[in-house]
Design an enzyme around this catalytic site. Structure first.
Site, short mmCIF file in Angstrom:
data_model
loop_
_atom_site.label_atom_id
_atom_site.label_comp_id
_atom_site.label_asym_id
_atom_site.label_seq_id
_atom_site.Cartn_x
_atom_site.Cartn_y
_atom_site.Cartn_z
N ARG A 179 1.77 -4.03 11.04
CA ARG A 179 2.29 -5.61 10.97
C ARG A 179 2.82 -6.17 9.88
O ARG A 179 3.71 -7.13 10.13
CB ARG A 179 1.00 -6.26 11.21
N ALA A 192 -2.14 -2.18 11.48
CA ALA A 192 -1.46 -2.36 12.68
C ALA A 192 -0.02 -2.34 12.56
O ALA A 192 0.75 -3.12 13.56
CB ALA A 192 -2.03 -3.63 13.65
N VAL A 216 6.57 0.08 12.65
CA VAL A 216 7.16 1.12 12.56
C VAL A 216 5.94 2.08 11.76
O VAL A 216 5.74 3.56 11.97
CB VAL A 216 8.43 1.76 11.83
N LYS A 264 10.64 -4.34 14.58
CA LYS A 264 9.58 -4.08 15.32
C LYS A 264 8.69 -3.26 14.38
O LYS A 264 9.35 -2.66 13.21
CB LYS A 264 9.72 -3.12 16.57
N GLY A 281 6.70 0.24 1.08
CA GLY A 281 7.66 -0.41 0.73
C GLY A 281 7.79 -1.79 1.44
O GLY A 281 9.00 -2.39 1.39
N SER A 282 6.66 -2.42 2.17
CA SER A 282 6.80 -3.77 2.81
C SER A 282 7.22 -4.93 1.95
O SER A 282 7.95 -5.73 2.55
CB SER A 282 5.30 -4.17 3.43
N GLU A 329 3.12 3.11 11.73
CA GLU A 329 1.95 4.03 12.39
C GLU A 329 2.62 5.06 13.33
O GLU A 329 1.99 6.02 13.68
CB GLU A 329 0.61 3.40 13.16
N ILE A 376 0.89 -1.02 0.11
CA ILE A 376 0.13 0.03 -0.06
C ILE A 376 0.82 1.42 -0.02
O ILE A 376 0.28 2.28 0.19
CB ILE A 376 -1.04 -0.08 1.20
N GLY A 377 2.06 1.07 -0.02
CA GLY A 377 3.12 2.15 -0.22
C GLY A 377 4.22 2.34 0.40
O GLY A 377 5.18 2.97 0.06
#
Lengths: 289, 763
Positions: free
Chosen positions: B531, B529, B719, B717, B491-492, B721, B488-489
């Protein structure tokens, strides 16, 4: 809908005549196209005037700066002559929409759409501009107060009349102009308030002042009381403050759900006036900014 | 040593996006596709007596019209909570595609599918609707009064409270309250804001009358979207296929589940028309008819000792959730948990969260998920306490901040905590010692402020979190990871492939990530979340172990060596460094995979894991300038120090932090949805909604505090939000430092600020 590209002023007049009042002249189209889409305005014919060479010119002629009506805001605010003579106009042209808008929108359009808060038209209004209009009957010149018929309504019927250029007298050595804007966002937003001023200062005193403000009424509203009072007054903080208070006498701002309440606009208008006058005094090295 | 984790690898979607090749839902054109438009309620609350479509149906080019009379009446919740609510709780299912009652201005009444969008819009004008107007209620206090109009009488009998009061109890705040010696109390009000993501909601639904539904969509959670659609249309979930095209232009929580109702409406029309239907929300529909951030107020009380030690915390939140539940109930939990009671040592906690139905646009998930509201409330109260104690606000925070090894009330431990370092680093960057508390005079006054907080690395245990994925070595030795996570943007997908390539031991150039599609991979919750990297990475590192084992077992036989002596490094099978001599000649995985193929073997693994959770921590400091004559506030600098464990791709982490800072700045100073009774919200476009632009963006310093989380894959961990959370508290604190006025209501628009300045200082 027809879309006609005119190559000369004469051609524009021919097209207008043919359309018999159902045409609209289009330069940048940044307001007009949206208004047509939303149904606010109607036009059977659009006449594109952006390819007429004489309408694109920006030049110095006999003590006037002449800006062609199809010159874009970007062309204007990046032009060496405009930058040399009218920094306040440069400042205001850069405040219209965003750079993308400025690349197509025109100063003439900013005046003809007659939106009260139009920044470029506001800054222009105190420079004593002459608007050169052409129609079937010939050519004539109009002044600022001839141009605005109401909120978003121009006296110019762009189904019959073409603006060809705007002529601005060059400032004398002891004259300067300024533009102040109160804004929620630096670009892509209409101002909460804007104030434009021009003045001549001699021996630490105002010789004359032209002061206008918006959106506090129809078009760029003259702060007549302040203008008259300022003549002969010493250039000082106190003078600016008094002028700011007097400006309120000619202002009737409305509340907007986003861009500030009437109360807020009334509380800050004097501040904007004060800062506009200070900006002039600073430019003329009478005071420190 | 990692080859990719920790490096600024250019993002994999960068080329597609920079060149305009990347496809989004709005780019999808299918043969025979129709276009949709939706008729919406002009009333805040009304019964829909009848919907007459006879005139509209006659129009040439109109193919199908959906209303409450010809679409399923199934109750659902358009968000993922419909399938992620933990047992024994039940999700609130209070939505229908079209209902007998409209509950806010903009609520859906009917939809048209036509050959062009223009025809569809024209047809809307010919639909005749008879309404019976009902009394409406717009704010929390009015909605909670006896005899108030009932927004959802079937789901909140008699009181407009949605889903019951959310309670958190830890220690015994009531019994221990009086053990404190100093008591601070504040009440803060926060406005409704909109995500304003670049891509509006949209879907292209393609129903095949044989019973298969394929939907291209802007959802940030493809699987939950698929499951919701299957329920609404009473289809086997295996016959519903949801995919991103593959890109989504931003999420920020607004499409966890369906993208408002885009997928449901496009599908309903496609089923009626038996042709593909595209429905793209206009910007105005997006602003006015999809989830927003909750407005409301929070009352906070802290009981503390004279030396500053916190004794107990009592917070009560009252949140306006609008017409439908969506994620309101879960969100109120996070407001209390992470927002108010997550960052400090509070031995006793009492929290009540009231989520209240009103006749307004629904409020739901939005980056931070209630934590920004909670943090603003709590940090305001901590500053108040500092003032009462005559203490430096930074000093008081350092005294009470959580640290490694602390106990807390959450059902999972503090796996790692560098909050103290975050506070110190943010303060140092802003010049706290030199600038704080300096007396200001004149027209322009400056000040600095600070705030801190915590969040999550996924939704567990507040909601269900797990995912499944495939991993395989192709015949040419390259790695293919299939996971249904969306991009969704942030870069996951780049970060996840960095993790996978390092965990498997192959070059990234020969690795690919297939994502955002329920047909290419098994269940994944989706992006919410904070996640995605943490939870999907959690699974991928474990899958990599299985995949390597499978490769070594086969390679051992093929190469005639003990599999336990083998290693896979950068795409080469080698002997482990510590293996006994002689070491084997390095064998390329490409060769091995091909040889395996010729002997009827492919290396392929799948798996499913539920992650634990690890709290990220953060502190932001702000320096501001206030114009005493106009009330204008200019933020000069934001410093943000974050404990996100290991940063897999530091430049992408900084991007997340910075975007959160700018969003937080908009929340603190400008953004606000303004309701006009009888008309609805005024802000229906970017033009009428004051998002900050780059011109308003101050100097930003993102500091990634060095950390490592033992539970996170490679120590990471969440980040995503965090950057949003403590920004408003830092800015409002800085304004107080500059002009000596504390604001209890945001945004700090110039009108609000100037009014207060005049009250305090006179004209």
């Amino acid at each position: 809908m027809k879309y006609l590209i005119a190559n000369s002023t004469t051609e524009v007049l021919e097209f207008l005549k043919e359309a018999g009042g159902t045409a609209s002249i289009l330069a940048g189209g940044t307001d007009l196209v949206l208004d047509i889409e939303s149904g606010k305005k109607k036009a059977d014919v659009l006449i594109d005037v952006t390819r007429i060479p004489e309408l694109k010119k920006i030049e110095e002629v006999d003590g006037f700066l002449e800006i062609g009506a199809a010159a874009t805001l970007t062309e204007i605010h990046s032009h060496p002559l405009v930058r040399k003579y009218f920094p306040s106009l440069v400042k205001a042209c850069k405040k219209v929409g965003s750079r993308l808008i400025q690349n197509v929108a025109t100063l003439a359009g900013n005046v003809i759409t007659a939106q009260p808060a139009a920044d470029a038209g506001m800054a222009l209004s105190v420079l004593d501009p002459r608007f050169v209009l052409v129609d079937e009957e010939g050519t004539r010149e109009c002044y600022v107060d001839d141009m605005y018929a109401g909120f978003g309504v121009s006296t110019l019927d762009s189904g019959r009349t073409l603006m060809t250029k705007i002529r601005i007298p060059l400032p004398k050595e002891n004259e300067a102009a300024s533009f102040q804007r109160l804004e929620l966002r630096k670009s892509l937003s209409l101002p909460m308030l804007n104030v434009a001023a021009m003045a001549a200062i001699k021996e630490g005193k105002f010789e004359w002042v032209r002061l206008r403000m918006a959106p506090v009424g129809k078009g760029p509203v003259r702060a007549v009381e302040a203008e008259e009072w300022l003549v002969g007054k010493e250039v000082s903080e106190e003078t600016f403050e008094r002028a700011g208070e007097l400006a309120l006498e000619n202002a009737n701002p409305r509340s907007n759900p986003l861009r500030g309440s009437k109360e807020y606009r009334e509380a800050t208008l004097p501040v904007m006036v004060k800062r506009a006058l200070l900006e002039i005094a600073t430019q003329l090295n009478v005071m420190e900014g | 040593m990692t080859k990719y984790v920790g490096k600024n690898i250019p993002r994999l979607d960068g080329y597609d996006k920079a060149t305009g090749r990347g496809l989004y839902t709005t780019d999808i054109y299918l043969p025979h596709m129709l276009h949709a438009a939706v008729l919406r309620s002009p009333y805040a609350h009304a019964k829909v007596i009848s919907v007459d479509v006879s005139e509209a149906e006659k129009m040439e080019g109109v193919v199908a019209i959906a209303t409450k009379d010809n679409t399923p009446r199934t109750y659902f919740n358009a968000t993922a909570s419909m399938f992620l609510t933990n047992l024994p709780d039940k999700p609130v299912l209070d939505q229908q595609i079209f209902s007998d009652v409209v509950r806010y201005i903009g609520d859906e009444v009917a939809a048209v599918a036509a050959e062009t969008e223009a025809i569809a819009k024209e047809a809307l004008k010919k639909i005749k609707v008879v309404y019976e107007e009902l009394p409406a209620v717009y704010n929390v206090d009015d909605a909670m009064k006896d005899g108030a109009p009932q927004v959802q009488p079937d789901f909140s009998p008699g009181n407009n409270v949605c889903g019951g009061v959310v309670k958190i109890r830890y220690g015994d705040a009531e019994a221990n309250w009086d053990k404190g010696e100093v008591f601070a109390e504040t009440k803060v009000y926060m406005q409704r804001i909109k995500q304003a993501q670049l891509e509006t909601h949209g879907a292209v639904a393609d129903y095949n009358p044989k019973g298969h539904l394929k939907v291209y969509s802007t959802t940030q959670t493809p699987y939950p979207a698929k499951m919701i659609l299957a329920t609404i249309f009473d289809m086997p979930a295996s016959n519903v296929h949801v995919k991103n095209p593959p890109y989504v232009g931003g999420g920020f929580g607004v499409r966890i589940g369906l993208s408002a109702k885009a997928e449901a409406i496009a599908s309903a029309l496609s089923i009626l028309a038996k042709r593909p239907v595209k429905y793209i929300y206009s910007r105005s529909e997006d602003f006015l008819t999809s989830d927003s951030r909750h407005e409301g107020y929070i009352v906070s009380k802290i009981s503390a000792m004279k030396d500053g030690t916190f004794v107990a915390l009592d917070t009560r939140a009252y949140m306006n959730t609008g017409a439908y539940a969506t994620l309101g109930v879960e969100l109120a939990g996070v407001t209390g948990a992470n927002g108010t009671s997550g960052a400090y040592r509070f031995p006793n906690i009492h929290y009540d969260g009231y989520v209240i139905y009103t006749n307004q646009e629904t409020a739901g998930a939005f980056r931070g998920f209630g934590a920004p509201q909670g943090a603003f409330a709590l940090e305001t109260c901590v500053d108040q306490l500092a003032k009462q104690l005559g203490r430096d606000p930074l000093d008081l925070r350092l005294q009470n901040a959580l640290r490694d090894g602390d106990e807390w009330w959450f059902p999972y431990p503090i796996t790692s905590c560098k909050l103290m370092d975050c506070l110190k680093e943010a303060a140092k960057s802003i010049g706290w010692d030199e600038k704080r508390g300096k007396k200001q005079t004149g027209t322009i006054r400056r000040g600095v402020g600070i705030g801190c907080g915590t969040h999550v690395s996924n939704g567990a245990p507040f909601c269900l979190d797990y995912n499944a994925a495939f991993m395989r070595i192709e015949v040419d030795g390259s790695l293919l990871v299939s996971s249904a996570v969306p991009e969704i943007g942030p870069g996951s997908t780049t970060g996840l492939l960095q993790i996978a390539a390092d965990a498997v031991g192959v070059p990234m150039e020969n690795a690919r990530f297939a994502f955002g599609d329920t047909d290419v991979a098994p269940f994944d919750v989706g992006s919410h979340a904070s996640r995605t990297l943490y939870s999907a990475g959690y699974l991928l590192v474990r899958l990599a172990v299985d995949l390597r084992e499978q490769i070594f077992e086969w390679a051992g036989k093929f190469l005639d060596v003990d599999p336990s002596t083998l290693d896979l490094v950068d795409g080469q099978i080698v002997s482990k460094c510590d293996a006994a001599e002689p070491h084997i000649e390095p064998t390329p995985l490409s060769y091995l995979a091909h040889q395996a193929h010729l002997r009827a073997k492919q290396f392929v693994v799948s798996g499913c894991k539920a992650p634990t959770n690890s709290p990220p921590f953060h502190a932001h400091a702000a320096e501001v300038e206030v114009d005493m004559e106009t009330g204008m506030i200019k933020v000069l600098k934001l410093a943000a120090a974050h404990d996100v464990g290991v940063a897999v791709n530091p430049i992408l982490v900084e991007g997340q932090i910075e975007s959160g800072l700018i969003m937080g700045l908009g929340y603190a100073l400008r953004e606000e949805m303004t309701y006009q009774e009888g008309k609805g919200f005024y802000n229906d476009s970017y033009h009428k909604y004051m998002l900050p632009t780059m011109d308003e963006t101050p100097e930003m310093e993102s500091i990634i505090v060095e950390g490592f989380d033992p539970d996170g894959p490679f120590g990471v961990k969440g980040v995503g939000e965090c950057g949003m959370i403590p920004t408003a508290p830092a800015i409002v604190g800085a304004v107080e430092d500059a002009i000596g006025i504390r604001f209890y209501e945001i945004p700090l628009t110039p009108g609000r600020v100037l009014k207060k300045i005049k009250e305090v200082y006179g004209d």
